[in-house]
Design a protein around this motif. Structure first.
Motif, short mmCIF file in Angstrom:
data_model
loop_
_atom_site.label_atom_id
_atom_site.label_comp_id
_atom_site.label_asym_id
_atom_site.label_seq_id
_atom_site.Cartn_x
_atom_site.Cartn_y
_atom_site.Cartn_z
N LEU A 86 51.45 42.48 41.86
CA LEU A 86 50.96 42.76 40.73
C LEU A 86 50.01 41.87 40.17
N SER A 87 48.82 41.98 39.72
CA SER A 87 48.33 40.93 39.44
C SER A 87 47.15 41.22 38.17
N LEU A 88 46.55 40.13 37.64
CA LEU A 88 45.70 40.27 36.57
C LEU A 88 44.68 39.01 36.85
N SER A 89 43.48 39.24 36.37
CA SER A 89 42.73 37.85 36.40
C SER A 89 41.55 37.87 35.21
N ARG A 90 41.58 36.78 34.67
CA ARG A 90 40.57 36.48 33.40
C ARG A 90 39.31 35.44 34.09
N PHE A 91 38.04 36.22 33.25
CA PHE A 91 36.99 35.55 34.01
C PHE A 91 36.20 34.95 32.74
N SER A 92 35.56 33.71 33.40
CA SER A 92 34.88 33.08 32.09
C SER A 92 33.35 33.51 32.04
N GLY A 93 32.88 34.35 33.20
CA GLY A 93 31.63 35.09 33.15
C GLY A 93 30.61 34.18 34.01
N ARG A 94 31.29 33.08 34.36
CA ARG A 94 30.07 32.18 35.30
C ARG A 94 30.37 32.48 36.99
N ALA A 95 29.14 32.65 37.33
CA ALA A 95 29.15 32.71 38.91
C ALA A 95 29.43 31.38 39.46
N VAL A 96 30.00 31.44 40.70
CA VAL A 96 30.40 30.23 41.38
C VAL A 96 29.98 30.40 43.06
N PRO A 97 29.58 29.34 43.71
CA PRO A 97 29.32 29.09 45.01
C PRO A 97 30.62 29.83 45.77
N VAL A 98 30.23 30.72 46.87
CA VAL A 98 31.56 30.95 47.60
C VAL A 98 31.62 30.13 48.94
N ARG A 99 32.51 29.80 49.44
CA ARG A 99 33.01 29.03 50.54
C ARG A 99 32.06 29.42 51.69
#
Length: 308
Positions: free
Chosen positions: A186-199
């Motif tokens: 069971l999960s929950l995520s908060r976002f800053s709104g900033r995109a980041v490079p994907v590995r």
């Protein structure tokens, strides 16, 4: 609060006592989860994939399909999978006494009777320690202990409630509180709104789930590596010095090997206020990550308001 009442809400869940059941249930969940994945309209961050905690168990929620809507719910009160449409048609499949192969056959037979066609990749997803067999041939996994499944669901109900409170304190972009059948957490995520490079070399799942800066929180019942239930949290990408930040309550700790903050379930079960301990843990990880990554904590805070 009386300790017996607390124990009813946060019952013991030793993985060694129900691991065979847990593995069978995990594969059942993957079969139904793949149906939702295939038929529900796509959403960002794979939010079209998970289940949600319900008053009976775990549900897909309503799934639109060619002019009708249907829902698939794991009813852990009556220990059946219920498939129901908005046109009053329904089917039920028992969870106890079936192998994965039998459950798979029953699910698709019932869908066909209801006029629903679903195509899935009918093999387990990323759980080699449990099974790599096609669902249709897996006669090995067939254990279902009703008491332990009920306990697991009871814990999910409590954790879902805690996570909903925590989610409500944040006015930025946030995921729903959702149950992912990949790792049964069971999960929950908060976002800053900033995109980041994907590995580089990331697969399709990682590319979508890790495209933005997040602080993630969750609960899972244990696995081959972590042999007891635990609350966890992490930040992606992980800022330098994150694991030097303090955590609350005192039972929480950083795990450098996994990159996670952990609070073991057994450490809060007998607490005077277990919900508050979990909320303190979630908030301490959020404060640590937001501080290190320069989030605007005050701008994301839900203002106080008068009751209406």
């Amino acid at each position: 609060m009386n300790s017996n009442v607390k124990n009813l809400r946060f019952p013991p869940l030793p993985i060694e006592e129900w691991e065979d059941t847990k593995n069978t249930l995990h594969l059942f969940l993957q079969i139904v989860g793949k149906i939702r994945l295939g038929l529900f309209p796509k959403k960002n961050h794979w939010w079209h994939v998970p289940f949600y905690v319900s008053v009976r168990g775990l549900t897909t929620g309503p799934i639109p399909y060619r002019g009708i809507t249907f829902e698939m719910e794991f009813d852990f009160k009556n220990h059946v999978l219920r498939i129901e449409t908005n046109e009053w048609a329904s089917r039920t499949i028992p969870l106890k006494g079936l192998s994965v192969a039998e459950f798979y056959e029953n699910v698709f037979s019932c869908l066909k009777e209801l006029g629903i066609t679903a195509e899935i990749r009918a093999v387990p997803y990323d759980v080699p320690a449990i099974s790599t067999k096609p669902f249709a041939t897996d006669e090995t996994h067939a254990t279902y202990d009703e008491e332990y499944v009920k306990r697991f669901w009871q814990v999910l109900v409590q954790v879902d409630s805690i996570f909903q409170v925590f989610r409500g304190r944040f006015i930025g972009k946030s995921s729903p509180v959702a149950f992912f059948w990949h790792h049964v957490d069971l999960s929950l995520s908060r976002f800053s709104g900033r995109a980041v490079p994907v590995r580089e070399g990331a697969g399709v799942v990682e590319r979508e789930s890790s495209s933005h800066e997040i602080i993630g929180f969750g609960f899972w019942a244990g696995d081959p590596n972590v042999r007891e239930p635990a609350f966890y949290a992490f930040m992606h990408p992980q800022p330098e010095g994150l694991m030097d930040e303090p955590l609350s309550p005192k039972e929480a700790f950083w795990s450098p090997e996994s990159g996670l903050a952990l609070l073991m379930y057994n450490s809060i079960r007998e607490a005077e206020a277990p919900e508050q301990k979990v909320l303190d843990f979630l908030e301490s990880v959020y404060q640590a990550g937001a501080k290190k990554a320069n989030w605007d904590i005050e701008a994301f805070r839900l203002p106080s308001y008068e009751k209406t």
